[in-house]
Design a protein around this motif. Structure first.
Motif, PDB file in Angstrom:
ATOM      1  N   MET A 196     -42.197 -56.420  16.325  1.00  0.00           N
ATOM      2  CA  MET A 196     -41.852 -55.146  15.917  1.00  0.00           C
ATOM      3  C   MET A 196     -43.537 -54.062  16.292  1.00  0.00           C
ATOM      4  O   MET A 196     -43.998 -52.874  15.296  1.00  0.00           O
ATOM      5  N   VAL A 197     -43.666 -54.851  17.477  1.00  0.00           N
ATOM      6  CA  VAL A 197     -44.641 -53.697  18.284  1.00  0.00           C
ATOM      7  C   VAL A 197     -44.319 -52.369  18.957  1.00  0.00           C
ATOM      8  O   VAL A 197     -43.111 -52.499  19.343  1.00  0.00           O
ATOM      9  N   PRO A 198     -44.497 -51.486  18.754  1.00  0.00           N
ATOM     10  CA  PRO A 198     -44.048 -50.008  18.901  1.00  0.00           C
ATOM     11  C   PRO A 198     -44.096 -49.955  20.427  1.00  0.00           C
ATOM     12  O   PRO A 198     -44.764 -49.739  20.530  1.00  0.00           O
ATOM     13  N   LEU A 199     -43.108 -49.672  20.827  1.00  0.00           N
ATOM     14  CA  LEU A 199     -43.824 -49.402  22.138  1.00  0.00           C
ATOM     15  C   LEU A 199     -43.319 -47.081  22.224  1.00  0.00           C
ATOM     16  O   LEU A 199     -43.352 -46.158  23.009  1.00  0.00           O
ATOM     17  N   SER A 200     -42.383 -47.094  21.414  1.00  0.00           N
ATOM     18  CA  SER A 200     -42.746 -45.029  20.763  1.00  0.00           C
ATOM     19  C   SER A 200     -42.608 -45.543  19.117  1.00  0.00           C
ATOM     20  O   SER A 200     -42.928 -46.210  18.853  1.00  0.00           O
ATOM     21  N   ASP A 201     -43.121 -44.113  19.340  1.00  0.00           N
ATOM     22  CA  ASP A 201     -42.761 -44.128  17.614  1.00  0.00           C
ATOM     23  C   ASP A 201     -41.308 -44.642  16.642  1.00  0.00           C
ATOM     24  O   ASP A 201     -40.952 -44.461  15.753  1.00  0.00           O
ATOM     25  N   HIS A 202     -40.674 -44.425  17.998  1.00  0.00           N
ATOM     26  CA  HIS A 202     -39.152 -44.627  17.069  1.00  0.00           C
ATOM     27  C   HIS A 202     -38.286 -45.540  17.620  1.00  0.00           C
ATOM     28  O   HIS A 202     -37.121 -46.768  17.478  1.00  0.00           O
ATOM     29  N   THR A 203     -39.080 -46.249  19.032  1.00  0.00           N
ATOM     30  CA  THR A 203     -38.822 -48.098  19.071  1.00  0.00           C
ATOM     31  C   THR A 203     -39.956 -49.050  19.043  1.00  0.00           C
ATOM     32  O   THR A 203     -40.828 -48.854  19.250  1.00  0.00           O
ATOM     33  N   PHE A 204     -39.111 -49.989  19.342  1.00  0.00           N
ATOM     34  CA  PHE A 204     -40.403 -51.611  19.467  1.00  0.00           C
ATOM     35  C   PHE A 204     -39.497 -52.347  20.603  1.00  0.00           C
ATOM     36  O   PHE A 204     -38.429 -52.416  20.846  1.00  0.00           O
ATOM     37  N   MET A 205     -40.544 -53.309  19.894  1.00  0.00           N
ATOM     38  CA  MET A 205     -40.104 -54.381  21.085  1.00  0.00           C
ATOM     39  C   MET A 205     -39.161 -55.712  20.953  1.00  0.00           C
ATOM     40  O   MET A 205     -38.626 -55.295  21.759  1.00  0.00           O
ATOM     41  N   ILE A 206     -38.176 -55.914  19.198  1.00  0.00           N
ATOM     42  CA  ILE A 206     -37.374 -56.022  19.713  1.00  0.00           C
ATOM     43  C   ILE A 206     -36.108 -55.051  20.074  1.00  0.00           C
ATOM     44  O   ILE A 206     -35.276 -55.538  20.041  1.00  0.00           O
ATOM     45  N   ASP A 207     -36.117 -54.137  20.112  1.00  0.00           N
ATOM     46  CA  ASP A 207     -35.492 -52.911  20.733  1.00  0.00           C
ATOM     47  C   ASP A 207     -35.548 -53.293  22.342  1.00  0.00           C
ATOM     48  O   ASP A 207     -33.977 -53.529  22.935  1.00  0.00           O
ATOM     49  N   LEU A 208     -35.907 -53.326  22.498  1.00  0.00           N
ATOM     50  CA  LEU A 208     -36.183 -53.692  24.111  1.00  0.00           C
ATOM     51  C   LEU A 208     -35.340 -55.453  24.179  1.00  0.00           C
ATOM     52  O   LEU A 208     -34.477 -55.083  25.589  1.00  0.00           O
ATOM     53  N   ILE A 209     -35.445 -55.981  23.383  1.00  0.00           N
ATOM     54  CA  ILE A 209     -34.969 -57.078  23.853  1.00  0.00           C
ATOM     55  C   ILE A 209     -33.289 -56.940  23.861  1.00  0.00           C
ATOM     56  O   ILE A 209     -33.030 -57.419  24.571  1.00  0.00           O
ATOM     57  N   GLU A 210     -33.090 -56.778  23.082  1.00  0.00           N
ATOM     58  CA  GLU A 210     -32.091 -56.091  22.375  1.00  0.00           C
ATOM     59  C   GLU A 210     -31.151 -55.859  23.015  1.00  0.00           C
ATOM     60  O   GLU A 210     -29.709 -55.632  24.016  1.00  0.00           O
ATOM     61  N   ASN A 211     -31.391 -54.775  23.979  1.00  0.00           N
ATOM     62  CA  ASN A 211     -31.413 -53.439  24.763  1.00  0.00           C
ATOM     63  C   ASN A 211     -31.020 -54.388  26.727  1.00  0.00           C
ATOM     64  O   ASN A 211     -30.018 -54.380  27.286  1.00  0.00           O
ATOM     65  N   LEU A 212     -31.780 -55.298  26.735  1.00  0.00           N
ATOM     66  CA  LEU A 212     -32.081 -56.168  28.172  1.00  0.00           C
ATOM     67  C   LEU A 212     -30.882 -57.060  27.762  1.00  0.00           C
ATOM     68  O   LEU A 212     -30.378 -58.150  28.963  1.00  0.00           O
ATOM     69  N   ASN A 213     -30.376 -57.665  26.173  1.00  0.00           N
ATOM     70  CA  ASN A 213     -29.202 -58.787  26.234  1.00  0.00           C
ATOM     71  C   ASN A 213     -29.726 -60.263  26.354  1.00  0.00           C
ATOM     72  O   ASN A 213     -28.384 -60.264  27.612  1.00  0.00           O
ATOM     73  N   ILE A 214     -30.953 -60.596  26.505  1.00  0.00           N
ATOM     74  CA  ILE A 214     -31.436 -62.265  26.616  1.00  0.00           C
ATOM     75  C   ILE A 214     -31.366 -62.405  25.357  1.00  0.00           C
ATOM     76  O   ILE A 214     -31.786 -62.477  24.294  1.00  0.00           O
ATOM     77  N   PRO A 215     -31.685 -63.925  25.603  1.00  0.00           N
ATOM     78  CA  PRO A 215     -31.962 -64.857  24.391  1.00  0.00           C
ATOM     79  C   PRO A 215     -33.158 -64.978  24.307  1.00  0.00           C
ATOM     80  O   PRO A 215     -34.185 -64.683  25.537  1.00  0.00           O
ATOM     81  N   THR A 216     -33.589 -65.318  23.359  1.00  0.00           N
ATOM     82  CA  THR A 216     -35.293 -65.642  22.999  1.00  0.00           C
ATOM     83  C   THR A 216     -36.473 -66.569  22.432  1.00  0.00           C
ATOM     84  O   THR A 216     -35.557 -67.749  22.639  1.00  0.00           O
ATOM     85  N   ALA A 217     -37.180 -67.271  23.137  1.00  0.00           N
ATOM     86  CA  ALA A 217     -37.853 -68.194  22.766  1.00  0.00           C
ATOM     87  C   ALA A 217     -39.466 -67.313  21.758  1.00  0.00           C
ATOM     88  O   ALA A 217     -40.269 -66.104  22.252  1.00  0.00           O
ATOM     89  N   LEU A 218     -39.823 -68.067  20.583  1.00  0.00           N
ATOM     90  CA  LEU A 218     -40.546 -67.836  19.698  1.00  0.00           C
ATOM     91  C   LEU A 218     -41.384 -68.306  19.842  1.00  0.00           C
ATOM     92  O   LEU A 218     -41.751 -69.870  19.195  1.00  0.00           O
ATOM     93  N   VAL A 219     -42.738 -67.791  20.209  1.00  0.00           N
ATOM     94  CA  VAL A 219     -43.883 -68.881  20.041  1.00  0.00           C
ATOM     95  C   VAL A 219     -44.587 -68.320  18.746  1.00  0.00           C
ATOM     96  O   VAL A 219     -44.367 -67.457  18.300  1.00  0.00           O
ATOM     97  N   VAL A 220     -44.657 -69.241  18.093  1.00  0.00           N
ATOM     98  CA  VAL A 220     -45.096 -69.830  16.957  1.00  0.00           C
ATOM     99  C   VAL A 220     -47.149 -70.601  16.735  1.00  0.00           C
ATOM    100  O   VAL A 220     -46.925 -71.876  17.207  1.00  0.00           O
ATOM    101  N   ARG A 221     -47.452 -70.355  15.996  1.00  0.00           N
ATOM    102  CA  ARG A 221     -48.945 -71.038  16.308  1.00  0.00           C
ATOM    103  C   ARG A 221     -49.424 -71.340  14.735  1.00  0.00           C
ATOM    104  O   ARG A 221     -49.206 -69.826  13.876  1.00  0.00           O
ATOM    105  N   ASN A 222     -50.652 -72.237  14.956  1.00  0.00           N
ATOM    106  CA  ASN A 222     -50.463 -72.571  13.039  1.00  0.00           C
ATOM    107  C   ASN A 222     -51.170 -71.871  12.578  1.00  0.00           C
ATOM    108  O   ASN A 222     -52.589 -71.843  13.323  1.00  0.00           O
ATOM    109  N   TYR A 223     -51.683 -70.893  11.097  1.00  0.00           N
ATOM    110  CA  TYR A 223     -52.579 -69.998  11.405  1.00  0.00           C
ATOM    111  C   TYR A 223     -52.136 -70.208   9.725  1.00  0.00           C
ATOM    112  O   TYR A 223     -50.985 -69.929   9.218  1.00  0.00           O
ATOM    113  N   LEU A 224     -53.097 -69.596   8.178  1.00  0.00           N
ATOM    114  CA  LEU A 224     -52.532 -69.156   7.156  1.00  0.00           C
ATOM    115  C   LEU A 224     -51.575 -67.714   7.040  1.00  0.00           C
ATOM    116  O   LEU A 224     -52.264 -66.688   7.375  1.00  0.00           O
ATOM    117  N   GLY A 225     -50.736 -68.119   6.741  1.00  0.00           N
ATOM    118  CA  GLY A 225     -49.680 -66.962   7.140  1.00  0.00           C
ATOM    119  C   GLY A 225     -48.543 -66.665   7.952  1.00  0.00           C
ATOM    120  O   GLY A 225     -47.967 -66.026   8.310  1.00  0.00           O
TER     121      GLY A 225
END
Length: 202
Positions: free
Chosen positions: A102-131
């Motif tokens: 949900m990092v904004p690219l503009s006031d109305h579009t986000f990183m997830i919209d770029l992924i959707e637009n490129l139409n490729i699968p994802t890898a989600l990186v997770v690091r351990n911390y509280l939360g």
């Protein structure tokens, strides 16, 4: 194989994980948006750490180290999703985003919209911390809502057993798990980790 590397937040090791996957898949690399650190970009790091066949040029190179929408506004630039085109290559391609979904690219579009637009699968990186459980499950839900395929869950570093169990119980059976140990990022460590990389299913 084309894969978009995203994360549950910022500073969780997306570039190190991208480098390991670049080395593992013998892939090209593309960072669509570089926001700040233009003297030592993520593309430069990948070139230094890996044997990538190619680092493709960024679509946007922004001076300010901040959220892309803020960095772009500082330079009177409007980031447009239509400006992004996947590089043409015969190789596998690792694409690395900036920050989380949900990092904004503009006031109305986000990183997830770029992924959707490129139409490729994802890898989600997770690091351990509280939360991190909350952030991970919310990120997975956001991908599911957009019908974006989660190809890999990348566990970057060490995790308590209870945390890992909850994270892995929330993903689809088709999602594969990659565990990456704590390393100091340099070419020797990246190469060694890529050689030992294991990809598992639930």
């Amino acid at each position: 194989m084309k894969l978009f590397i995203t994360g549950i937040g910022t500073e969780i090791g997306k570039t190190v994980c991208s480098a390991i996957l670049v080395q593992y898949f013998k892939a090209d690399y593309w960072k669509p948006i570089q926001s700040g650190d233009l003297h030592y970009t993520d593309s430069k790091k990948i070139e230094t750490w890996t044997d990538t066949p190619a680092c493709h040029p960024e679509t946007y190179r922004l001076q300010l180290a901040a959220s892309p929408h803020q960095s772009a506004r500082e330079e009177n630039i409007q980031i447009n999703l239509d400006d992004f085109q996947l590089p043409e290559t015969q190789n596998s391609l690792i694409v690395e985003g900036a920050g989380g979904l949900m990092v904004p690219l503009s006031d109305h579009t986000f990183m997830i919209d770029l992924i959707e637009n490129l139409n490729i699968p994802t890898a989600l990186v997770v690091r351990n911390y509280l939360g991190c459980i909350n952030h991970t499950l919310l990120s997975i839900m956001a991908l599911q809502q957009k019908n974006i395929k989660l190809e890999y869950l990348i566990l970057n570093g060490n995790f308590p057993e209870d945390t890992e169990r909850v994270l892995c119980s929330f993903i689809e059976k088709e999602t594969k798990i990659i565990r990456i140990p704590e390393i100091s990022p340099d070419k020797e460590n990246i190469t060694a980790t890529a050689k030992q990389l294991t990809i598992t299913k639930l």
